[in-house]
Design a protein around this motif. Structure first.
Motif, PDB file in Angstrom:
ATOM      1  N   SER A  99       0.826  -1.206   0.000  1.00 57.61           N
ATOM      2  CA  SER A  99       0.000   0.000   0.000  1.00 57.61           C
ATOM      3  C   SER A  99       0.858   1.253   0.000  1.00 57.61           C
ATOM      4  O   SER A  99       0.584   2.213  -0.728  1.00 57.61           O
ATOM      5  N   ILE A 100       1.909   1.247   0.818  1.00 57.42           N
ATOM      6  CA  ILE A 100       2.798   2.408   0.897  1.00 57.42           C
ATOM      7  C   ILE A 100       3.502   2.628  -0.438  1.00 57.42           C
ATOM      8  O   ILE A 100       3.604   3.756  -0.934  1.00 57.42           O
ATOM      9  N   ASN A 101       3.996   1.559  -1.054  1.00 58.72           N
ATOM     10  CA  ASN A 101       4.687   1.703  -2.341  1.00 58.72           C
ATOM     11  C   ASN A 101       3.752   2.229  -3.423  1.00 58.72           C
ATOM     12  O   ASN A 101       4.188   2.891  -4.364  1.00 58.72           O
ATOM     13  N   SER A 102       2.462   1.931  -3.292  1.00 60.28           N
ATOM     14  CA  SER A 102       1.506   2.381  -4.302  1.00 60.28           C
ATOM     15  C   SER A 102       1.257   3.883  -4.234  1.00 60.28           C
ATOM     16  O   SER A 102       0.899   4.501  -5.231  1.00 60.28           O
ATOM     17  N   ILE A 103       1.458   4.480  -3.058  1.00 56.01           N
ATOM     18  CA  ILE A 103       1.132   5.897  -2.912  1.00 56.01           C
ATOM     19  C   ILE A 103       2.338   6.777  -2.620  1.00 56.01           C
ATOM     20  O   ILE A 103       2.282   7.980  -2.832  1.00 56.01           O
ATOM     21  N   SER A 104       3.475   6.186  -2.178  1.00 53.36           N
ATOM     22  CA  SER A 104       4.599   7.017  -1.740  1.00 53.36           C
ATOM     23  C   SER A 104       5.234   7.790  -2.881  1.00 53.36           C
ATOM     24  O   SER A 104       5.831   8.842  -2.675  1.00 53.36           O
ATOM     25  N   SER A 105       5.118   7.289  -4.122  1.00 54.82           N
ATOM     26  CA  SER A 105       5.717   8.001  -5.251  1.00 54.82           C
ATOM     27  C   SER A 105       5.045   9.352  -5.487  1.00 54.82           C
ATOM     28  O   SER A 105       5.605  10.227  -6.139  1.00 54.82           O
ATOM     29  N   PHE A 106       3.835   9.532  -4.918  1.00 57.42           N
ATOM     30  CA  PHE A 106       3.141  10.809  -5.067  1.00 57.42           C
ATOM     31  C   PHE A 106       3.356  11.733  -3.869  1.00 57.42           C
ATOM     32  O   PHE A 106       2.962  12.884  -3.896  1.00 57.42           O
ATOM     33  N   ILE A 132      19.307  -4.940 -24.610  1.00 56.49           N
ATOM     34  CA  ILE A 132      18.176  -4.036 -24.443  1.00 56.49           C
ATOM     35  C   ILE A 132      18.309  -3.184 -23.184  1.00 56.49           C
ATOM     36  O   ILE A 132      18.855  -3.624 -22.172  1.00 56.49           O
ATOM     37  N   ILE A 133      17.809  -1.969 -23.299  1.00 52.54           N
ATOM     38  CA  ILE A 133      17.626  -1.087 -22.146  1.00 52.54           C
ATOM     39  C   ILE A 133      16.124  -0.956 -21.933  1.00 52.54           C
ATOM     40  O   ILE A 133      15.404  -0.572 -22.864  1.00 52.54           O
ATOM     41  N   VAL A 134      15.632  -1.311 -20.746  1.00 51.26           N
ATOM     42  CA  VAL A 134      14.219  -1.086 -20.430  1.00 51.26           C
ATOM     43  C   VAL A 134      14.126   0.189 -19.603  1.00 51.26           C
ATOM     44  O   VAL A 134      14.906   0.400 -18.672  1.00 51.26           O
ATOM     45  N   GLU A 135      13.184   1.040 -19.966  1.00 49.53           N
ATOM     46  CA  GLU A 135      13.119   2.372 -19.378  1.00 49.53           C
ATOM     47  C   GLU A 135      11.660   2.713 -19.113  1.00 49.53           C
ATOM     48  O   GLU A 135      10.808   2.568 -19.990  1.00 49.53           O
ATOM     49  N   GLY A 136      11.367   3.172 -17.903  1.00 49.64           N
ATOM     50  CA  GLY A 136       9.993   3.550 -17.571  1.00 49.64           C
ATOM     51  C   GLY A 136       9.959   4.539 -16.431  1.00 49.64           C
ATOM     52  O   GLY A 136      10.956   4.734 -15.726  1.00 49.64           O
ATOM     53  N   ASP A 137       8.799   5.161 -16.230  1.00 51.41           N
ATOM     54  CA  ASP A 137       8.674   6.139 -15.149  1.00 51.41           C
ATOM     55  C   ASP A 137       8.094   5.526 -13.882  1.00 51.41           C
ATOM     56  O   ASP A 137       7.751   6.240 -12.941  1.00 51.41           O
ATOM     57  N   SER A 138       8.000   4.183 -13.847  1.00 51.79           N
ATOM     58  CA  SER A 138       7.537   3.479 -12.653  1.00 51.79           C
ATOM     59  C   SER A 138       8.735   3.089 -11.795  1.00 51.79           C
ATOM     60  O   SER A 138       9.473   2.163 -12.131  1.00 51.79           O
ATOM     61  N   GLU A 139       8.919   3.810 -10.683  1.00 53.38           N
ATOM     62  CA  GLU A 139      10.010   3.455  -9.774  1.00 53.38           C
ATOM     63  C   GLU A 139       9.788   2.086  -9.147  1.00 53.38           C
ATOM     64  O   GLU A 139      10.746   1.354  -8.869  1.00 53.38           O
ATOM     65  N   ILE A 140       8.531   1.717  -8.933  1.00 49.81           N
ATOM     66  CA  ILE A 140       8.242   0.412  -8.341  1.00 49.81           C
ATOM     67  C   ILE A 140       8.713  -0.704  -9.264  1.00 49.81           C
ATOM     68  O   ILE A 140       9.345  -1.666  -8.829  1.00 49.81           O
ATOM     69  N   ALA A 141       8.437  -0.593 -10.562  1.00 48.20           N
ATOM     70  CA  ALA A 141       8.832  -1.632 -11.515  1.00 48.20           C
ATOM     71  C   ALA A 141      10.352  -1.701 -11.660  1.00 48.20           C
ATOM     72  O   ALA A 141      10.949  -2.791 -11.636  1.00 48.20           O
ATOM     73  N   ILE A 142      11.010  -0.552 -11.807  1.00 47.96           N
ATOM     74  CA  ILE A 142      12.462  -0.550 -11.998  1.00 47.96           C
ATOM     75  C   ILE A 142      13.174  -1.051 -10.742  1.00 47.96           C
ATOM     76  O   ILE A 142      14.123  -1.849 -10.827  1.00 47.96           O
TER      77      ILE A 142
END
Length: 303
Positions: A111-118, A230-240
């Motif tokens: 739950s914390i990881n889902s909201i802490s990025s904001f 390959i380089i995988v790149e995204g704006d999801s800190e949780i995924a990276i």
């Protein structure tokens, strides 16, 4: 005329079955609360009444980055105790206290990881209490403090991969979180030419599920065309961060992560990078149109 026998707590076998007993004063539940409070660095005399517990539950300073954990924690704990009660009552299955505490922590961390990025968008800061909690709760992902630097975000642009490499940018969208969802990804070469791209609606779910699904489907598409670096790149800190740690507390995300890691580990070389959304605009746009129901799947004939 019916007969009502003695009411017995399924967790401790005592002759009591009130809500306050089950969720708070039962020795089993009480130990869960004490262990949980200790991990929150919290000294608290627990009342004998659930309503009083919520009224007296302390909330840390609103400036704290992880202040939400104090709001989420009691609900996660009560939910896991209730699920254990139902498991024992209806399935005749029981877990030990350590397993339940691990489940409570995982539910809270997710739950914390889902909201802490904001959180940092609301002028949160990293306090000494945050530091203690991040040490006690290893699964919590701390968002980058550089999110406050709006100037650097505005200047963020996509950059091409190294020679003989390709770059996969991915994103997911959920209208409502959870709600109608879609995934998007785009794969480009060192010259910035598009090799392949996809926008695909998926069943209603959360942003996190959509983002992990986007990465997994992008990698599957990529591996089917025989490319290796390959380089995988995204704006999801949780995924990276999940890729870097090779784990995530959420069991649903973990199932997707295992598929992602299986593909990445089969490659000659790979890198995983976090970027701002401003540098991930194409994947972001594809995921948003997919959440609205649009489908796109294109691959270069020469690839």
């Amino acid at each position: 005329m019916g007969y009502e026998g003695p009411s017995r707590c399924i967790l401790c076998k005592a002759q009591s079955k009130t809500v306050d007993h089950l969720l708070l004063t039962c020795p089993f539940a009480s130990k869960c609360w004490r262990c949980f409070c200790a991990k929150l660095e919290l000294i608290l005399v627990l009342p004998n009444d659930i309503k009083l517990l919520f009224q007296s539950w302390p909330l840390h300073t609103k400036e704290s980055l992880l202040s939400q954990i104090m709001e989420i924690a009691p609900s996660c704990l009560i939910w896991e105790i209730w699920k254990e009660r139902n498991r024992r009552l209806f399935e005749s299955k029981a877990r030990n206290q350590k397993s339940i505490l691990n489940s409570i922590e995982s539910a809270t961390v997710d739950s914390i990881n889902s909201i802490s990025s904001f959180a940092l968008n609301q002028s949160k800061v990293f306090t000494s209490w945050d530091r203690k909690i991040s040490q006690n709760w290893q699964g919590i992902i701390i968002p980058s403090l550089s999110r406050h630097n709006t100037i650097s975000r505005k200047g963020a642009i996509w950059s091409p991969p190294k020679p003989d490499w390709v770059k996969l940018n991915f994103d997911g969208a959920s209208k409502g979180n959870p709600g109608p969802s879609g995934i998007g990804y785009v794969i480009k070469d060192q010259l910035g030419a598009i090799i392949g791209k996809m926008a695909k609606p998926i069943p209603p779910d959360t942003n996190n599920i959509a983002e992990f699904t986007a990465l997994l489907l992008g990698l599957k598409d990529y591996i089917n065309h025989g490319i290796k670096n390959i380089i995988v790149e995204g704006d999801s800190e949780i995924a990276i961060n999940a890729i870097r740690k090779k784990a995530t507390p959420n069991w649903r995300l973990q199932a997707l992560l295992e598929g992602i890691l299986e593909i990445l580990n089969s490659l000659d070389l790979f890198e995983a990078k976090h970027i701002y959304r401003e540098a991930n605009t194409e994947a972001d746009a594809l995921s948003k149109v997919a959440a609205l129901g649009a489908s796109i799947h294109w691959w270069s004939q020469g690839s």
